[in-house]
Design an enzyme around this catalytic site. Structure first.
Site, PDB file in Angstrom:
ATOM      1  N   ASN A 192      -9.246   2.083   9.043  1.00  0.00           N
ATOM      2  CA  ASN A 192      -8.576   1.706  10.273  1.00  0.00           C
ATOM      3  C   ASN A 192      -9.216   2.398  11.483  1.00  0.00           C
ATOM      4  O   ASN A 192      -9.863   1.774  12.317  1.00  0.00           O
ATOM      5  CB  ASN A 192      -7.077   2.043  10.181  1.00  0.00           C
ATOM      6  CG  ASN A 192      -6.285   1.546  11.377  1.00  0.00           C
ATOM      7  OD1 ASN A 192      -6.768   0.757  12.179  1.00  0.00           O
ATOM      8  ND2 ASN A 192      -5.071   2.005  11.514  1.00  0.00           N
ATOM      9  N   THR A 193      -9.100   3.742  11.512  1.00  0.00           N
ATOM     10  CA  THR A 193      -9.565   4.496  12.678  1.00  0.00           C
ATOM     11  C   THR A 193     -11.053   4.315  12.962  1.00  0.00           C
ATOM     12  O   THR A 193     -11.451   4.244  14.126  1.00  0.00           O
ATOM     13  CB  THR A 193      -9.253   5.993  12.489  1.00  0.00           C
ATOM     14  OG1 THR A 193      -7.884   6.122  12.120  1.00  0.00           O
ATOM     15  CG2 THR A 193      -9.491   6.782  13.760  1.00  0.00           C
TER      16      THR A 193
ATOM     17  N   LYS B 151       0.885  -1.159   0.000  1.00  0.00           N
ATOM     18  CA  LYS B 151       0.000   0.000   0.000  1.00  0.00           C
ATOM     19  C   LYS B 151       0.922   1.207   0.000  1.00  0.00           C
ATOM     20  O   LYS B 151       1.585   1.496   0.996  1.00  0.00           O
ATOM     21  CB  LYS B 151      -0.909   0.019   1.234  1.00  0.00           C
ATOM     22  CG  LYS B 151      -1.674   1.334   1.335  1.00  0.00           C
ATOM     23  CD  LYS B 151      -2.517   1.478   2.578  1.00  0.00           C
ATOM     24  CE  LYS B 151      -2.863   2.941   2.781  1.00  0.00           C
ATOM     25  NZ  LYS B 151      -3.757   3.188   3.898  1.00  0.00           N
TER      26      LYS B 151
ATOM     27  N   GLY C 186      -8.115   9.334   9.156  1.00  0.00           N
ATOM     28  CA  GLY C 186      -8.486   9.437  10.564  1.00  0.00           C
ATOM     29  C   GLY C 186      -9.501  10.520  10.877  1.00  0.00           C
ATOM     30  O   GLY C 186      -9.843  10.734  12.031  1.00  0.00           O
TER      31      GLY C 186
END
Lengths: 66, 259
Positions: free
Chosen positions: B209-210, B100, B161
């Site tokens: 993710n977050t 990535k 995020g």
């Protein structure tokens, strides 16, 4: 003799192979990648590549990330 | 209605949700969240081993690598050279060619430096990497990345995020039309509806993710995201109704009592 290990000075008594260095640091060689003087060392060459005085070594692994 | 499989560079994934491994309160919670998410690909970062403290547990002890495909990232890299170096290290640590690719251009927004990103993509593709670049929601940049050999292109929905959701819905739709390789919306998801929207716009997958790790209950949110991605994909394939200004009755207008 002294090497630069992950950006910090590190004392070693004598030149040693990457395999020996990882054993000395108690690092599982299957889980890391090693760069020696900016060259990436393939895992099958850990035993033959020798770290000497003044060398720079980077040892990295996977950590949490997105 | 049978869906087409989700394939990147010849590899088939069962889930269209890709999850991160950062910011969890504990490794145990992460493992549970991964399970609830149904994902079969997780991202990891490449960092220096802590030499002075060897007691820290290894992340890989908490990832079932027989089921989960590991996608190393180049997060935190600000130049093409840095990202290329990190990608090469990640390949050695993980023994896969996949990366990535992130080349960040600004610390506060974590927006990508598209020029450096395209350059790094070119170099790594030549070296045999399967490159999945994280990019802006800019259709032209996405097209250039595909031309540079990216195996999938991963535009952001919003800053990393931020949890703001898809900020430029129309651009994601245009990117969908531009690309032949898989489109993965990466970053910016805040809650399940954001993930569903990304899929409804035609994304092949969503990476986050977050949104999961930072939720009050990460395991429940992972479950919600799993459902959202499935629902969004189904809705995309089902073909939504056109938007109309005025009502159109659902019940018959004939046969009303007393008329």
């Amino acid at each position: 003799m002294q090497i630069t290990l992950n950006g910090d000075r590190f004392e070693l008594e004598e030149p040693m192979s990457v395999t020996a260095l990882l054993a000395r640091l108690e690092i599982d060689p299957r889980r890391v990648a090693v760069e020696h003087n900016l060259n990436i060392i393939k895992r099958h060459r850990f035993a033959e590549v020798v770290v000497g005085d003044g060398d720079t070594v980077e040892i990295v692994n996977f950590v949490g990330g997105g | 209605m049978t869906d087409t499989p989700f394939v990147i560079a010849g590899r088939t994934f069962t889930s269209r949700l890709i999850v991160g491994t950062g910011k969890y309160s504990s490794h145990a919670v992460m493992t549970q969240a991964h399970e609830a998410s149904g994902a079969d690909m997780v991202t990891v970062a490449v960092r220096r081993v802590n030499i002075s403290d060897r007691t820290r547990e290894s992340l890989l002890d908490y990832i079932d690598t027989s089921r989960m495909f590991i996608l190393p990232n180049t997060a935190g890299c600000y130049t093409a050279d840095e990202a290329i170096r990190t990608a090469r290290l990640g390949r050695e640590a993980g023994l896969s060619e996949w990366v990535k690719l992130e080349v960040i251009g600004d610390e506060r927004t974590l927006f990508p430096d598209n020029e450096a990103l395209i350059e790094a993509t070119r170099v790594l593709v030549k070296e045999g990497f399967i490159v999945l670049p994280y990019t802006n929601d800019d259709p032209i940049a996405c097209r250039k990345l595909e031309d540079a050999g990216a195996a999938a292109v991963m535009p952001l929905g919003a800053p990393i995020g931020s949890g703001l959701g898809i900020q430029n819905v129309n651009n994601i739709r245009i990117i969908r039309e531009f690309l032949r390789v898989p489109l993965i919306v990466d970053a910016g998801v805040g809650t399940a509806s954001d993930a569903a929207l990304a899929m409804e716009l035609g994304a092949d997958a969503v990476l986050m993710n977050t949104a999961i790790a930072g939720a009050e209950d990460p395991v429940a949110m992972a479950d919600a995201m799993r459902h959202a991605v499935i629902a969004g994909r189904l809705a995309y394939r089902a073909g939504r109704i056109p938007r109309k200004m005025y009502a159109s009755a659902s019940s018959p207008v004939e046969g009303m009592v007393g008329r």
